[in-house]
Design a protein around this motif. Sequence first.
Motif: not given
Length: 318
Positions: A57-58, A50, A53-55
Amino acid sequence: MTFTLDADDPVFVAGHRGLVGSAIVRRLRAGGHRNLLTATRDELDLRDQAAVRSWLEEHRPRAVHLVAGTVGGILANSTRPAEFLYDNLMIHANVVEAARHVGVEKLLYLGSSCIYPRLADQPIVEPALLTGPLEPTNEAYAVAKIAGIKMCDAYRAQYGCDFVSAMPTNLYGPNDNFDLQSSHVLPALIRKFDDARLAGETQVTVWGTGRPRREFLHVDDLADACVFLMERYDEPGPINVGYGEDVAIAELAEMVRDVVHPEAEIDFDTSKPDGTPRKLLDSSRLQQLGWQPSIPLAQGVASTYEWYLEHVAPRAVG
Ligand code: GDP
């Protein structure tokens, strides 16, 4: 097809504090790159799906050098197989999947020459992959690395991702690991001869028989090859990155001795494993694309020792 990056395009170097990642950062900066994305282990645990993925996406990199992983020499590899498998499988899977998810245009995945069968014909050509049993002392690491190659190929086949895999030979250079329990042979020898020099001792112990042969590539040459491959290479399967010559471990020990502590004598501890008898890559595919290494081993050993004296030795003795 050529892939070109502008100086301001975001490029993620996963594993930028390691031997390879730090060399890629140096190489990209020297080439004028101004938008390198990096994250320390505290900022981003690459084993955490998770978080990865968020890193991504950012930060939305255009390109990724996937050179992070849990690595080590023959002792670490053979005594910590669970860590080598878990950490590396997770890191490869998380970064490759998140890269697809955010639309990364080019990813270069770095494997290792230990992916090839223990008794592969020498020099080792890329089609030798999965044609025979692996070397037991680094099987866990090799299995994780093979999975990473297959992931890149699968993402290319199923999703059309331009993800490529490069297989370097044994590497050395600045920011290597000089810890005797977990290091590879070249930094271990620098450390052992320098410790003996400082302690006024003349006996240095080298593991195994001294007969295994290994090929060594300076990490600055590898970084140059990674940048080259990211631009020019766009195919499934591994591509070898080697220096083109190998040496016996006993010869390497003499070379390091002559630079670090010429009075020392070498003895061999044959209770320690030799590992695979020979590992020399056939790098002719890369050469045909137009890339050559430029740092001879003797020169690389001398400059790595200078780096060691400046950055590691003060801590080791103090
Ligand atoms: P490998 O290429 O995966 O086998 O990894 P290493 O770099 O750890 O070891 C290469 C060879 O160097 C093996 O035959 C080791 O037994 C030998 N060797 C000799 N002395 C040392 C040492 O002090 N440390 C390590 N890691 N290897 C050593």
